[in-house]
Design an enzyme around this catalytic site. Structure first.
Site, mmCIF file in Angstrom:
data_model
loop_
_atom_site.group_PDB
_atom_site.id
_atom_site.type_symbol
_atom_site.label_atom_id
_atom_site.label_comp_id
_atom_site.label_asym_id
_atom_site.label_seq_id
_atom_site.Cartn_x
_atom_site.Cartn_y
_atom_site.Cartn_z
ATOM 1 N N SER A 149 0.838 -1.200 0.000
ATOM 2 C CA SER A 149 0.000 0.000 0.000
ATOM 3 C C SER A 149 0.871 1.247 0.000
ATOM 4 C CB SER A 149 -0.884 0.017 1.255
ATOM 5 O OG SER A 149 -1.508 1.274 1.412
ATOM 6 N N TYR A 164 -1.620 -1.044 10.231
ATOM 7 C CA TYR A 164 -1.769 -1.352 8.798
ATOM 8 C C TYR A 164 -0.501 -0.978 8.031
ATOM 9 C CZ TYR A 164 -3.866 -1.191 4.089
ATOM 10 O OH TYR A 164 -4.156 -1.380 2.755
#
Ligand SMILES: NC(=O)c1ccc[n+]([C@@H]2O[C@H](COP(=O)([O-])OP(=O)(O)OC[C@H]3O[C@@H](n4cnc5c(N)ncnc54)[C@H](O)[C@@H]3O)[C@@H](O)[C@H]2O)c1
Length: 258
Positions: A149, A164
């Site tokens: 990401s 995350y």
């Protein structure tokens, strides 16, 4: 030295996290099927995984199975692969797409949330990749792509926060280090790092305001689509990508320049 290897016409791609209707995983499974891959949809949502496989098989006329598995659980992953290896052609491609978000600020993050995010997003890729590699090493051919990401590169700054970001940054080191160990077997291992994409992972469909806020500062002024990420993953799993390994592909509309 590894020579370029012939790509078998009959081949399977395993896609984890491919059950959710608007997700990147399902878009990737569809795209791979449209290019002739047999597909295995692996997802914790078993009914949706089975339904996705049925739909894809009917639409693209390829073999497909949907299997329920929690990527963080080695036994359930092993069972899923046993089914896949029994029912489909050899596994040549693996897309590690299963993941969860974590919008909790760092100082409010409980150890349990940290462990859950790392278990699904990072340990899951370890478990699934290791299981898939047995057959790939035997056959001297494999293509693995894991989905990181923009959050790994920017240090959060998106919907999800520290846990995350750490899990997705871990995937970048994971990708490069696994690539180093399996290159001699003709196996490539890469990562893609998307910017914001309108799926359900950030708490449901994004409003226009949220999309604008998320793409602010980007060169294209918009968020990405699941199909755009799917196309990149499909390329990296495909026959033409055999000389690409240990790479991270940014796909973020210029929101982040690495
Ligand atoms: N949407 C974005 O903006 C964006 C950006 C960068 C990276 N990503 C990553 O892309 C991947 C796909 O996300 P998405 O946006 O399509 O979201 P999504 O929620 O639609 O898809 C995630 C899928 O993973 C499955 N899943 C969750 N936990 C699992 C487990 N333990 N075992 C097996 N499957 C599990 C879910 O059931 C779901 O089908 C995720 O790894 C996410 O972190 C998304």
């Amino acid at each position: 030295m590894t020579e370029p290897t012939g790509f078998p016409a009959e081949r399977t791609a395993v896609i984890t996290g491919a059950a959710s209707e608007r997700g990147i995983g399902k878009a990737t499974a569809r795209r791979l099927a449209s290019e002739g891959w047999a597909v295995a949809v692996v997802d914790v949502a078993v009914t949706d995984a089975e339904r996705a496989a049925e739909e894809i098989s009917a639409r693209y006329d390829v073999p497909a199975v949907g299997v329920g598995a929690d990527v963080a659980d080695p036994e359930s992953v092993n069972e899923a692969f046993t089914t896949i290896e029994r029912e489909l052609p050899p596994v040549v491609g693996l897309a590690n797409i299963a993941g969860i978000s974590s919008p909790t600020a760092f100082m409010d993050t409980a150890v349990e949330e940290w462990d859950r995010v790392l278990a699904i997003n990072l340990r899951g890729a370890f478990i699934v990749t290791q299981r898939a590699l047995h057959g790939m090493i035997d056959r001297r051919l494999g293509r693995i792509v894991s989905i990181s990401s923009i959050s790994a590169q920017r240090g959060g700054g998106t919907y999800s926060k520290v846990a995350y970001s750490a899990s997705k940054a871990g995937l970048l080191g994971f990708t490069r280090a696994v690539a180093r160990e399996v290159g001699e077997f003709g196996i490539t291992v890469n990562a893609v790092a998307p910017g914001p994409v309108d799926t359900d992972i950030m708490g449901g469909t994004l409003t226009e305001d949220r999309k604008q806020a998320m793409s602010a500062g980007g060169m294209l002024g918009r968020v990405g689509t699941a199909d755009e990420i799917a196309a990149l993953i499909t390329y990296l799993l495909g026959p033409d990508a055999g000389y690409i390994t240990a790479a991270t592909y940014d796909i973020n509309g210029g929101i982040q320049v690495s």
